[in-house]
Design an enzyme around this catalytic site. Structure first.
Site, mmCIF file in Angstrom:
data_model
loop_
_atom_site.group_PDB
_atom_site.id
_atom_site.type_symbol
_atom_site.label_atom_id
_atom_site.label_comp_id
_atom_site.label_asym_id
_atom_site.label_seq_id
_atom_site.Cartn_x
_atom_site.Cartn_y
_atom_site.Cartn_z
ATOM 1 N N GLY A 191 -63.330 87.784 23.806
ATOM 2 C CA GLY A 191 -64.167 88.194 24.942
ATOM 3 C C GLY A 191 -64.962 89.445 24.624
ATOM 4 C CD GLU A 219 -66.684 86.963 14.517
ATOM 5 O OE1 GLU A 219 -66.658 88.091 15.051
ATOM 6 O OE2 GLU A 219 -67.165 85.967 15.060
ATOM 7 C CB SER A 231 -78.393 87.457 14.822
ATOM 8 O OG SER A 231 -78.904 88.775 14.709
ATOM 9 C CB SER A 240 -71.036 87.965 23.784
ATOM 10 O OG SER A 240 -70.953 87.983 22.390
HETATM 11 C C1 FAD Z 1 -71.769 79.069 18.808
HETATM 12 C C2 FAD Z 1 -71.528 80.468 19.242
HETATM 13 C C3 FAD Z 1 -70.255 80.894 19.513
HETATM 14 C C4 FAD Z 1 -70.022 82.193 19.962
HETATM 15 N N1 FAD Z 1 -68.738 82.560 20.249
HETATM 16 C C5 FAD Z 1 -68.510 83.781 20.766
HETATM 17 C C6 FAD Z 1 -67.177 84.156 21.158
HETATM 18 O O1 FAD Z 1 -66.230 83.381 21.025
HETATM 19 N N2 FAD Z 1 -67.002 85.382 21.718
HETATM 20 C C7 FAD Z 1 -68.024 86.266 21.871
HETATM 21 O O2 FAD Z 1 -67.768 87.353 22.355
HETATM 22 N N3 FAD Z 1 -69.291 85.947 21.526
HETATM 23 C C8 FAD Z 1 -69.545 84.716 20.963
HETATM 24 N N4 FAD Z 1 -70.825 84.360 20.610
HETATM 25 C C9 FAD Z 1 -71.913 85.311 20.882
HETATM 26 C C10 FAD Z 1 -72.546 85.931 19.646
HETATM 27 O O3 FAD Z 1 -71.719 86.928 19.115
HETATM 28 C C11 FAD Z 1 -73.902 86.476 20.100
HETATM 29 O O4 FAD Z 1 -74.703 85.362 20.422
HETATM 30 C C12 FAD Z 1 -74.577 87.296 19.031
HETATM 31 O O5 FAD Z 1 -73.887 88.491 18.817
HETATM 32 C C13 FAD Z 1 -76.033 87.609 19.402
HETATM 33 O O6 FAD Z 1 -76.111 88.175 20.654
HETATM 34 P P1 FAD Z 1 -77.064 87.590 21.810
HETATM 35 O O7 FAD Z 1 -76.876 86.123 21.865
HETATM 36 O O8 FAD Z 1 -76.855 88.392 23.017
HETATM 37 O O9 FAD Z 1 -78.541 87.826 21.252
HETATM 38 P P2 FAD Z 1 -79.328 89.198 21.275
HETATM 39 O O10 FAD Z 1 -78.448 90.289 20.771
HETATM 40 O O11 FAD Z 1 -79.966 89.370 22.601
HETATM 41 O O12 FAD Z 1 -80.422 88.934 20.171
HETATM 42 C C14 FAD Z 1 -81.643 88.237 20.445
HETATM 43 C C15 FAD Z 1 -82.499 88.290 19.180
HETATM 44 O O13 FAD Z 1 -82.845 89.662 18.891
HETATM 45 C C16 FAD Z 1 -82.451 90.004 17.564
HETATM 46 N N5 FAD Z 1 -81.981 91.379 17.521
HETATM 47 C C17 FAD Z 1 -81.116 91.970 18.393
HETATM 48 N N6 FAD Z 1 -80.882 93.260 18.034
HETATM 49 C C18 FAD Z 1 -81.602 93.493 16.912
HETATM 50 C C19 FAD Z 1 -81.762 94.622 16.052
HETATM 51 N N7 FAD Z 1 -81.119 95.763 16.305
HETATM 52 N N8 FAD Z 1 -82.597 94.488 14.978
HETATM 53 C C20 FAD Z 1 -83.245 93.325 14.734
HETATM 54 N N9 FAD Z 1 -83.129 92.222 15.522
HETATM 55 C C21 FAD Z 1 -82.314 92.289 16.576
HETATM 56 C C22 FAD Z 1 -81.321 89.043 17.238
HETATM 57 O O14 FAD Z 1 -81.175 88.858 15.852
HETATM 58 C C23 FAD Z 1 -81.769 87.769 17.946
HETATM 59 O O15 FAD Z 1 -82.696 87.083 17.147
HETATM 60 C C24 FAD Z 1 -71.104 83.087 20.134
HETATM 61 C C25 FAD Z 1 -72.397 82.659 19.861
HETATM 62 C C26 FAD Z 1 -72.625 81.376 19.425
HETATM 63 C C27 FAD Z 1 -74.034 80.948 19.147
#
Ligand code: FAD
Length: 376
Positions: free
Chosen positions: A113, A230, A353, A115
């Protein structure tokens, strides 16, 4: 493996795992008990906590043999790879006694938990508050993208326990039971048609005061350690399954009479060469480390494999041609290549990412100037 991957386990054909989590879940959970009975879970954990104290190279061998035997996709990876090593590193003796044995036995499953709607890459923006109410923490807030929350009995939740604190200060790392009225899990349907991850709403959810890992207010340090696990050994098993997928793609090209086409041959050869690079680079980055956490170089491996797997999926659907546009069964049953093509979109996002991995490589491997403050 040959003696045990038989009957209903063999019938799964090695499926399950990332992007295919819901497939054969009950049988795969049973398999977890079978593995545990033979002492084949948590190999890298110290012997005193139920592991085998296996070296990194022994674990690599195990994962390779596991993939080759087409053994079922593991359901307990979050417990074994993330929270277990975290509790071993930061937990109290009582936490170790309570939480580690059911992970080793495969009887308690975990989810992560971290994100929230406004805290993904920028994890320090976590808002979910938790406050002490007598002998318990009360949690009210929302997490999102929580993989396997619907199957898990426990969740490790990073919460804000100091009201008014900002960024990485004032966070705590709580262990929260999922089976209670204050926890509402709402599955999110993905591109693949299945719902592997979820929104999780905490509405006055409870956990015992002692279920905090590390000190109260020091959750950020613990959370970062889990993230480094991880990106380390835990990623390895997934990556090794690519060999099997690649072999299937070569067979599919042969069956369709396409393996003699010069362009197809070149693309397959390039993918194979990159697969070898991936393996050697992973081994290189894991060489010389003796714990579960990843060195910063592991970000190169994550960047490489996530992007490679997407390209392999694209090559696969190109090879299948129009066949790739038709579901294998009504209403939305996908074939292996279709599923992989669609799910691999997620692989350059989760676990950090591509952009975040590049930041890590820039700052911590190449020693470039840090990302400007406030750029988020
Ligand atoms: C299949 C899957 C399973 C997951 N499972 C879990 C889970 O079990 N538990 C959990 O807690 N989370 C989980 N996640 C969440 C995952 O950790 C987040 O999706 C990830 O950290 C990206 O955050 P966000 O989706 O909020 O995107 P954002 O952080 O909003 O990013 C959006 C875009 O902006 C870019 N970006 C953001 N910040 C920067 C920066 N500083 N410099 C350059 N580019 C940037 C990113 O690369 C991306 O392209 C999962 C995600 C997926 C897809």
């Amino acid at each position: 493996m040959e003696d045990h991957v038989v009957g209903e386990y063999a019938a799964l054909g090695g499926r399950g795992g990332s992007g295919d989590e819901t497939f054969g879940f009950e049988v795969r959970h049973e398999w977890e008990h079978e593995l545990a009975a033979g002492g084949w879970t948590c190999l890298g954990w110290p012997v005193e906590y139920g592991g085998r104290g296996a070296s990194i190279s022994q674990q690599v061998i195990f994962h390779e043999e596991y993939a080759r035997a087409r053994a079922p996709g593991r359901v307990a990876v979050v417990g074994e790879g993330l929270i277990g090593p975290t509790i071993i590193r930061f937990g109290t003796d009582a936490q170790k006694r309570r939480f580690l044995p059911p992970i080793v036995a495969g009887t308690e499953l975990w989810c992560q938990g971290y994100s929230e709607p406004d805290a993904g890459s920028d994890l320090a923006n976590i808002k979910t508050p938790a406050e002490l109410d007598g002998s318990e923490w009360a949690i009210t807030g929302q997490k999102v993208w929580t993989s396997l929350a619907q199957q898990a009995q426990w969740c490790f939740v990073v919460c804000r326990t100091e009201p008014g604190s900002v960024r990485h200060r004032g966070l705590s790392y709580l262990l929260v039971p999922m089976d209670q009225d204050g926890v509402d899990v709402r599955p999110l349907r993905q591109l693949t048609g299945t719902a592997e991850f979820n929104e999780v709403f905490f509405d006055g959810a409870r956990t015992a005061r002692e279920n905090v890992v590390g000190d109260v207010g020091d959750g950020w340090r613990v959370a970062l350690a889990t993230l480094s696990f991880e990106r380390g050994i835990a990623m390895l098993g997934h990556q090794l399954s690519f060999v099997r997928e690649f072999d299937r793609l070569v067979s599919a090209a042969r069956e369709r009479g396409r393996s003699d086409e010069p362009l197809v041959r070149q693309q397959l050869a390039a993918a194979y060469a990159e697969l070898c690079i991936m393996r050697y680079n992973t081994l290189r980055s894991l060489s010389g480390i003796d714990g579960p956490e990843a060195p910063p170089e592991a970000s190169i491996a994550k960047l490489f494999w996530g992007t490679w797997h997407q390209r392999l999926g694209e090559l696969a659907v190109d090879l299948l041609g129009v066949e790739a546009t038709v579901c294998t069964a009504f209403p939305y049953e996908l074939g292996d290549f279709q599923r992989s093509f669609l799910f691999s979109r997620a692989e350059t996002i989760y676990g950090g990412s591509n952009q975040i991995q590049r930041n890590i490589v820039g700052e911590r491997v190449l020693g470039l100037a840090p990302e400007p403050k406030g750029s988020r």
